[in-house]
Design an enzyme around this catalytic site. Structure first.
Site, PDB file in Angstrom:
ATOM      1  N   GLU A  18       0.845  -1.265   0.021  1.00 50.08           N
ATOM      2  CA  GLU A  18      -0.205   0.047  -0.137  1.00 50.08           C
ATOM      3  C   GLU A  18       0.993   1.104   0.222  1.00 50.08           C
ATOM      4  OE1 GLU A  18      -4.494   0.652   1.686  1.00 50.08           O
ATOM      5  OE2 GLU A  18      -3.325  -0.976   2.398  1.00 50.08           O
ATOM      6  N   GLU A  67      -1.871   0.307  13.602  1.00 48.35           N
ATOM      7  CA  GLU A  67      -3.028   0.621  12.778  1.00 48.35           C
ATOM      8  C   GLU A  67      -4.611   0.197  13.541  1.00 48.35           C
ATOM      9  OE1 GLU A  67      -3.602  -1.752   9.105  1.00 48.35           O
ATOM     10  OE2 GLU A  67      -4.718  -0.316   8.434  1.00 48.35           O
TER      11      GLU A  67
HETATM   12  C1  BGC Z   1      -5.313   2.274   4.671  1.00 46.13           C
HETATM   13  C2  BGC Z   1      -5.835   3.225   5.593  1.00 46.13           C
HETATM   14  C3  BGC Z   1      -6.789   4.181   4.808  1.00 46.13           C
HETATM   15  C4  BGC Z   1      -8.023   3.005   4.780  1.00 46.13           C
HETATM   16  C5  BGC Z   1      -9.073   3.662   4.138  1.00 46.13           C
HETATM   17  C6  BGC Z   1      -6.419   1.375   4.522  1.00 46.13           C
HETATM   18  O1  BGC Z   1      -6.010   0.335   3.696  1.00 46.13           O
HETATM   19  O2  BGC Z   1      -4.053   1.689   5.126  1.00 46.13           O
HETATM   20  O3  BGC Z   1      -5.254   3.922   6.682  1.00 46.13           O
HETATM   21  O4  BGC Z   1      -7.179   5.294   5.401  1.00 46.13           O
HETATM   22  O5  BGC Z   1      -7.226   1.892   3.889  1.00 46.13           O
HETATM   23  O6  BGC Z   1     -10.080   2.904   4.474  1.00 46.13           O
END
Ligand code: BGC
Length: 919
Positions: A446, A725
């Site tokens: 990501e 997270e």
């Molecule tokens: C990210 C988040 C992001 C989110 C959106 C994720 O995969 O890591 O931090 O804001 O997607 O829903």
């Protein structure tokens, strides 16, 4: 004596390659006197010839003074001198310099052209472009201007051009491409060589949840020119063209997510001459943010063999960067380094949370002593798993922490080492995720500029580093990638709209980054230009929402992330475990009201009366509709989640008369969760603020100190070195939460930092740039001292308080040209202070040391305590005989009080007696 320091132009110190037509100058004053204010300044800019002389200007302004002189010339060095007079009759002078860049991409015209390599499309090797040239006269100055489609590293005579990485950075490449300026100091008389290696990077490497390559194009290309100015005044240009040669070197494969492979057994492979590449110069802009550097190196903390036999190294810190390897190998020996953030519950290397990222660097050695590192990849890791080392063979690993090199701005510490670790984790999370763009995470497939994460964290981030140039660049890319039809992209630069979320409408909180971040920069740095520059982008977002609204004036349609990762999922009625219970559209309208407030305030700052009136009026209408829909006649919220109540309180969405009752219900909700939060990305940044600002400061402190899951100190207790997270990224039994989206390095929950600085330490700005600020420390049980240092645009603000052994002390440093309003704890008056260093000391009866017994103590413990029993017998004899007691014995007192608030004074008395008993 008055002194000037930290002279900057566009926030930069003596920059090279500045392309602003009308840059802004700032300086700071320092004096050993108190109450110092600038009363006048004079600014001159010259390059031998005077370009601008303001003459003496009677003004306090010392930040962001706009250049109004003659037009700058490209590639020219200027010095600027500022003289300042203060209110004590003293004056000081200082000077600094800058050098303009090309001022326009057109400067490459006729001097250099875009070139590419001609390697097969399937060939993953990094092309190396080389050019030899002769220098035959004494050199006065040499500058290299370079950029690429892809990533590049430039070398002059075998030496890296400077200490930066990941150039040209990541922008919305089709619209904006940065070029870099290098001062070349190592030319020699005779033969010289320029070498530039290209990687795919963000340009054509694979990106996204399910990685897709070639977001911007499938061919990497280079544009560069070295301009040598000789001592005799003549100039020579060595620009990219078809005379450059191309070869493939050791780098055989390189991808941001997957890592890099270097093979030193292959001889340099000639590919041929460079080929012309068709691309213009119009999108070129000078580097805007700070470059990425290796900010520090970390040695191996522990080398060990995992239970499954793997050879592991622990750097004792989760970080973004790469590992430098020093080894003397056998020719052809293959060394493989894999990277991971964590071990699993059995102590084995865990890569289950990396999604598609392979995070693997491979070196095939040449048999000599070699020091190796990757070039066009980075990893988010704490552990490395090494393969290919032979028995007894020596190897040295060093971790390099890579991050955009922002200027440090502040620090915080307090009496609780756990909170200090939390604060370090917050700061690490920021540096780890500020790699040219503010990313969500640095490890899995990501690593994108997720907007919502930045909405949550930026107000905290400004206390750690000066984020102005970094965010300004990113905001320009946001504007570049914005489509009025969809409002705002999910990630910036937007690499998702050509894939999974193609054409997806902007979502609340994520899209609000378009208003929240410019406003935060304005408030923090007093920078009005960021508002005028972003105004259109801000308006696109606000107008987009307005168009989504139904007849009732509310936004109640389309996709929302809601209270992302909130824990009260059981009640959301949705299949998505990633969403908290708070109604998506309730959240969306809270955010909409926030954005409307910012729009009205911004229009005011910009002197746009019409827009100001429009947005104020619109906000009133939306607020009325919001209350109609979401607040009952008696003042209750229809959604009583922690996040819903927090947002209503924090953003001022309920009538004053209803506040106290909502705050009380928020308190009840937290008590019902045994003093735990349930909030996600949206509620968390404001939860403790809402509590502290609504008479529940002690409770905010308890949430902060909560060590059990979920809570900030739970992570710390579990050994976190960055912010996770998810609240439960690692489960209490040490196992990794198997959810497929689980990083140990996301900064959203680090937003508690804002509460530490603005409430616990009590520093809040009253005027943009902290020209005027308040300091009102708020004590909490369990913390006996706290200190904050913050480098504002006017200079260093320091505030520290201590409440120990019956004495309160408060120390405050106010920079010149600024005013502080200090409210001393337990005193009623507020002091107005000019610049200077202040110390206060006075007695108190307050004890902040954590008591052994608190409202979190279990009822069982109270019942068994010898001092408690007689008191209970006296005041609540019936309780002790109640058979129901068996069922609540293992509950903390606080959760009993959720149902019987009237018993609180009694329990407080008992707890006090227990604590005083010393038993
Ligand atoms: C990210 C988040 C992001 C989110 C959106 C994720 O995969 O890591 O931090 O804001 O997607 O829903």
């Amino acid at each position: 004596m008055l002194k000037l320091y930290d002279l900057t132009i566009e926030y930069k110190t003596n920059p090279l390659g500045l392309d602003e037509v009308q840059p802004r100058f700032s300086w700071k004053l320092q004096s050993d006197r108190n109450g110092v204010r600038q009363i006048a300044y004079r600014l001159t800019v010259s390059n031998g010839e005077v370009m601008w002389d303001t003459g003496r200007v009677e003004s306090e302004q010392s930040i962001l003074i706009e250049y109004m002189g003659a037009l700058f010339e490209a590639r020219t060095a200027y010095t600027w001198t500022v003289t300042v007079w203060d209110n004590h009759g003293e004056s000081a002078e200082a000077n600094a310099s800058f050098e303009t860049g090309l001022l326009s991409g057109a400067a490459f015209e006729g001097k250099a052209r875009w070139i590419t390599h001609g390697l097969n499309k399937e060939d993953t090797a990094s092309p190396i472009f080389t050019k030899s040239f002769t220098v035959s006269k004494p050199v006065a100055k040499a500058r290299l201007y370079a950029t690429a489609l892809g990533l590049y590293e430039a070398e002059v005579n075998g030496q890296k051009a400077d200490d930066t990485f990941f150039t040209p950075g990541w922008t919305s490449y089709h619209k904006r491409l940065q070029y870099q300026t290098y001062a070349v100091e190592n030319l020699r008389q005779g033969e010289n060589e320029l070498r530039v290696t290209l990687g795919k990077g963000w340009y054509s490497g694979a990106l996204g949840f399910t990685p897709i390559p070639n977001h911007y194009g499938d061919t990497t290309a280079l544009l560069a020119m070295l301009i040598v100015t000789y001592a005799d005044g003549s100039e020579e240009v060595v620009g990219t063209d078809e005379s450059w040669t191309v070869s493939a070197g050791a780098i055989r494969f390189s991808e941001i997510y997957d890592g890099e492979t270097q093979d030193f057994t292959l001889p340099g492979q000639p590919v041929g001459k460079a080929q012309a590449f068709d691309r213009g110069f119009e999108t070129l802009v000078a580097q805007e943010n700070e470059p990425v550097r290796c900010l520090m190196t970390l040695p191996v903390a522990k080398e060990f063999t995992a239970p499954n036999g793997e050879h592991l190294f622990d750097f004792a810190q989760n970080l973004t960067g790469w590992v430098e390897v020093k080894i003397t190998g056998n020719p052809g020996q293959k060394i493989v380094l894999r990277h991971a953030e964590s071990l699993d519950e059995n102590g084995n290397f865990y890569t289950g949370n990396l999604s598609f990222a392979k995070a693997t660097d491979t070196y095939i050695l040449n048999g000599e002593e070699q020091t190796l590192r990757p070039h066009f990849t980075f990893h988010g890791f704490r552990y490395v798993c090494l393969e290919g080392l032979e028995e007894g063979q020596a190897i040295e690993l060093t971790a390099c922490h890579l991050s955009s090199d922002l200027k440090p701005a502040g620090s915080f510490s307090c009496s609780d080492p756990r909170i200090n670790r939390l604060q370090q984790n917050i700061v690490w999370g920021q540096r780890d995720n500020y790699l040219d763009v503010p990313t969500d995470c640095p490890q899995r497939s990501e690593r994108l500029g997720w907007t919502g994460d930045a909405t949550a964290f930026t107000p905290t981030a400004v206390f750690h580093q000066n984020v102005a140039p970094f965010m300004r660049k990113w905001l320009r890319d946001l504007a570049a990638d914005q489509d009025p039809a969809t409002g705002a992209p999910q990630v910036v630069p937007d690499v998702l709209s050509d894939g999974a979320t193609g054409g997806q409408n902007g979502a609340a909180y994520w899209g609000d980054v378009a208003t929240v971040v410019p406003w935060t920069l304005y408030e923090t740095y007093g920078d009005k230009r960021v508002l005028s520059e972003q105004y259109e982008s801000m308006k696109i977002w606000a107008e987009f929402i307005r168009r989504q609204c139904g007849e009732n004036g509310l936004w109640q349609s389309g996709f929302q992330y809601g209270d992302w990762l909130g824990l009260d999922t059981e009640a959301n009625g949705l299949a998505d475990e990633r969403k908290g219970a708070t109604d998506d559209y309730y959240v969306a309208n809270c955010c909409y009201l926030w954005t409307l407030q910012i729009m009205a305030d911004t229009a005011k700052v910009l002197g746009n009366d019409e827009d100001e009136a429009f947005y104020r009026e619109l906000r009133e209408q939306v607020l009325a509709a919001f209350r109609e829909e979401y607040v009952t006649k008696t003042g209750r919220l229809v959604s009583e989640t922690q996040t819903a109540m927090t947002l209503a309180l924090h953003f001022g969405l309920v009538e004053e008369k209803d506040r106290a009752a909502i705050a009380a219900r928020l308190e009840q909700n937290i008590a019902a969760h045994k003093t735990h939060l349930t909030t996600g990305f949206i509620g968390t940044p404001y939860l403790c603020l809402a509590l502290s600002d609504n008479g529940k400061h002690e409770l905010a402190g308890k949430l902060l100190l909560q060590e059990e899951n979920p809570g900030w100190l739970y992570e710390v207790k579990m050994g976190a070195t960055t912010i996770w997270e998810r609240w439960n990224s690692i489960m209490p039994d040490g196992s990794f939460n198997p959810a497929n989206m689980n990083s140990l390095n996301h900064y959203a929950y680090g937003s508690i930092g804002y509460w530490l600085y603005t409430r616990l330490c009590g520093l809040q700005r009253l005027e943009p740039g902290f020209k005027k600020f308040t300091v009102a420390p708020r004590f909490m049980k369990g913390i006996t001292h706290a200190a904050l240092s913050y480098e504002s645009v006017y200079g260093t603000i320091k505030t520290a308080w201590r409440c120990e052994n019956g004495v309160i002390t408060v120390d405050l440093t106010v920079p010149a040209n600024a005013t502080a309003l200090l409210t001393l704890p337990e005193k009623d008056e507020t002091l107005t202070l000019g610049s200077g260093v202040y110390h206060y000391e006075y007695p108190t009866e307050t004890r902040l040391e954590q008591d052994r017994y608190t409202l979190e103590t279990l009822l069982r413990v109270v019942l068994e305590h010898p001092v408690a029993k007689p008191i209970l017998e006296q005041y609540m004899p019936q309780m002790l005989d109640n058979p129901m007691i068996e069922y609540v014995k293992n509950e903390p007192i606080s959760s009993l009080l959720a149902y019987a608030a009237e018993a609180k004074p009694l329990y407080e008395m008992i707890l006090k007696a227990m604590n005083e008993s010393g038993i």
